[in-house]
Write a protein that holds these residues in place. Structure first.
Motif, PDB file in Angstrom:
ATOM      1  N   HIS A  48      33.738  46.467  45.043  1.00 17.17           N
ATOM      2  CA  HIS A  48      34.855  45.508  45.068  1.00 17.17           C
ATOM      3  C   HIS A  48      35.252  45.169  46.502  1.00 17.17           C
ATOM      4  CE1 HIS A  48      35.093  47.522  41.133  1.00 17.17           C
ATOM      5  NE2 HIS A  48      35.594  46.386  40.682  1.00 17.17           N
ATOM      6  N   GLU A 104      37.745  42.371  47.557  1.00 10.45           N
ATOM      7  CA  GLU A 104      39.112  42.337  47.052  1.00 10.45           C
ATOM      8  C   GLU A 104      40.106  42.736  48.143  1.00 10.45           C
ATOM      9  OE1 GLU A 104      39.720  44.452  43.440  1.00 10.45           O
ATOM     10  OE2 GLU A 104      38.006  43.496  42.408  1.00 10.45           O
ATOM     11  N   PRO A 105      41.300  42.110  48.141  1.00 11.03           N
ATOM     12  CA  PRO A 105      42.305  42.415  49.175  1.00 11.03           C
ATOM     13  C   PRO A 105      42.677  43.892  49.248  1.00 11.03           C
ATOM     14  CG  PRO A 105      42.899  40.417  48.000  1.00 11.03           C
ATOM     15  CD  PRO A 105      41.711  40.979  47.287  1.00 11.03           C
ATOM     16  N   PHE A 106      42.722  44.573  48.111  1.00 10.33           N
ATOM     17  CA  PHE A 106      43.066  45.999  48.130  1.00 10.33           C
ATOM     18  C   PHE A 106      42.060  46.795  48.953  1.00 10.33           C
ATOM     19  CE2 PHE A 106      42.665  50.310  46.335  1.00 10.33           C
ATOM     20  CZ  PHE A 106      43.962  50.774  46.556  1.00 10.33           C
ATOM     21  N   TRP A 163      40.241  45.607  51.398  1.00 18.35           N
ATOM     22  CA  TRP A 163      40.471  45.261  52.803  1.00 18.35           C
ATOM     23  C   TRP A 163      41.596  46.111  53.386  1.00 18.35           C
ATOM     24  CZ3 TRP A 163      40.675  39.176  52.400  1.00 18.35           C
ATOM     25  CH2 TRP A 163      39.412  38.711  51.978  1.00 18.35           C
TER      26      TRP A 163
END
Length: 236
Positions: free
Chosen positions: A179, A182-184, A186
């Protein structure tokens, strides 16, 4: 006797607290923010190893301190496996102690440029490569303490290397890798990256009041807190 570094003890305390926060997810799985805080723990433990290695005279590999240091890590690599497996019986990796132990050997090879130091480091890298799937944080995690030792010695752009290795160590987690856009994820990687300059900044702080030392009890705290969290989860 070398005076204790209050910044190093503070770093160890923050590493312990971030580790506890990470493992509290076993009690509150929905608290994803605890996982982010937990990304600070491993790089800071590696930084503590690097700081201990770097303050010893280069070439002085065979000392009583180094012997005890390696012995305690090996001992608690074994003792921590059962509590770790009890807490997370679905984990595909060993507890974190074997990674730190191999990382110490590689860091010694960098700081002590002797033939035996190089042999120990080479053996550690070979073992880490062969056992990458069973080592928490994999080969990047094993290399991180040595990269931090190099950065301490050479400064400047060398600080980029441990930052990248801290990120790569987290990407050995198959879910994060799957993943990665995905922002999480990052946020997780940014936290791992930031742990290096923030941790080194703590080591450089001057004029800190005395901090309760994190001594040998810190080794035992790791398996004990794993067992304690599992016990609480069973009673809850």
């Amino acid at each position: 006797m070398t005076a204790r570094n209050a910044g190093l003890d503070l770093l160890k305390w923050l590493a312990i607290l971030s580790m506890i926060a990470d493992h509290l997810r076993y009690l509150w799985p929905e608290a994803e923010w605890l996982f982010v805080i937990g990304r600070l723990a491993f790089p800071w433990f590696c930084l503590a190893i690097a700081a201990n290695v770097a303050r010893s005279p280069a070439g002085a590999l065979f000392t009583p301190f180094n012997g005890r240091y390696l012995g305690w890590l090996v001992l608690f690599s074994v003792l921590s496996e059962w509590p770790y497996r009890w807490l997370d019986n679905g984990s595909a990796t060993l507890n974190v102690m074997p990674t730190l132990t191999l990382g110490l050997l590689v860091a010694w090879g960098v700081h002590h440029p002797t033939r035996l130091g190089g042999v120990l480091a080479l053996i550690a890298v070979i073992v880490s490569t062969l056992a990458e799937d069973t080592l928490m944080y994999g080969l990047p995690g094993v290399l991180l303490p040595a990269a931090l030792v190099l950065a301490m010695a050479r400064g400047s752009g060398w600080w980029m290397l441990p930052g990248f290795l801290a990120m790569a160590a987290n990407l050995t987690n198959s879910w994060l890798m799957a993943h990665v856009l995905e922002p999480f994820v990052w946020l997780v990687l940014a936290t791992a990256w930031a742990s290096v300059p923030f941790g080194t900044g703590l080591l450089r702080l001057k004029g800190l009041p005395s901090v309760w030392p994190v001594g040998r009890w810190g080794y035992g705290f790791y398996p004990v807190h794993l067992a304690a969290i599992k016990t609480v989860s069973l009673l809850a």
